[in-house]
Design an enzyme around this catalytic site. Structure first.
Site, short mmCIF file in Angstrom:
data_model
loop_
_atom_site.label_atom_id
_atom_site.label_comp_id
_atom_site.label_asym_id
_atom_site.label_seq_id
_atom_site.Cartn_x
_atom_site.Cartn_y
_atom_site.Cartn_z
CB CYS A 108 -0.96 -0.06 1.18
SG CYS A 108 -2.35 1.07 1.06
CG HIS A 109 -0.24 4.94 1.39
ND1 HIS A 109 -1.44 4.29 1.22
CD2 HIS A 109 -0.40 6.16 0.85
CE1 HIS A 109 -2.29 5.09 0.60
NE2 HIS A 109 -1.68 6.24 0.37
#
Length: 182
Positions: free
Chosen positions: A113-114
């Site tokens: 994800c991030h």
């Protein structure tokens, strides 16, 4: 369960705002494969988890502080996402240094994800093929990474995935990567 990670000590680096499923499910996959996991963070006590970045989703107990951690103590690193979590990590010199040291030592790293935001700050994304949550792909490109839109991207000692929807493939790829000896 399987024992392909018996004897392996895996660092999980996370801070407040971590996406709950992106820490919880990969950690369980690692433990089911026999690994010992250590949750490193910026402060003692507990970190606050989130669901979809907005909703409170409980807490996780911190095992050790990243400022006291050494890459030599760990066989691999997991970087879960959520927006707030890696944003805090990339602003902390100890966290960034730890990630850089793990990558320079060519130890396996899995980020979802991030999570790759911290890889950018550590200066280790350039020239690597990565995927991520769509909103940080421009950041990865600007850091010199080759960005792909795939469930799992593997580039040597590094695997990345896009979002919680990729967790089954991410977990399988992570366990496979972490079980390989250099």
């Amino acid at each position: 369960m399987a024992d392909e990670l018996n004897g392996k000590r895996i660092a999980i680096l996370a801070a407040d705002g971590v996406e709950r499923v992106e820490l919880e499910q990969p950690r369980q996959a690692l433990q089911d494969a026999g690994a010992t996991t250590v949750l490193l963070s910026l402060h003692e006590g507990e970190i606050k988890a989130r669901e979809n970045d907005l909703d409170e989703a409980g807490t996780f107990s911190v095992d050790a502080l990243v400022k006291s951690a050494s890459a030599d103590e760990y066989d691999a690193l997991l970087l879960p996402g959520g927006t707030v979590n890696p944003d805090q990590l990339r602003m902390d010199t100890d966290a960034v240094g730890f990630v850089r040291d793990i990558m320079v030592a060519d130890k396996p790293v899995a980020a979802i994800c991030h999570g790759p935001w911290t890889l950018i700050e550590a200066g280790v994304a350039k020239g690597r093929t990565l995927t991520s949550y769509p909103s940080i792909r421009t950041d990865l490109r600007n850091a010199g990474a080759n960005v792909v839109d795939e469930e799992v991207a593997r580039d040597r000692n590094l695997i990345t995935s896009r979002s919680p929807e990729d967790l089954p493939a991410f977990n399988a790829a992570m366990v496979e990567l972490f079980s390989q000896d250099k």
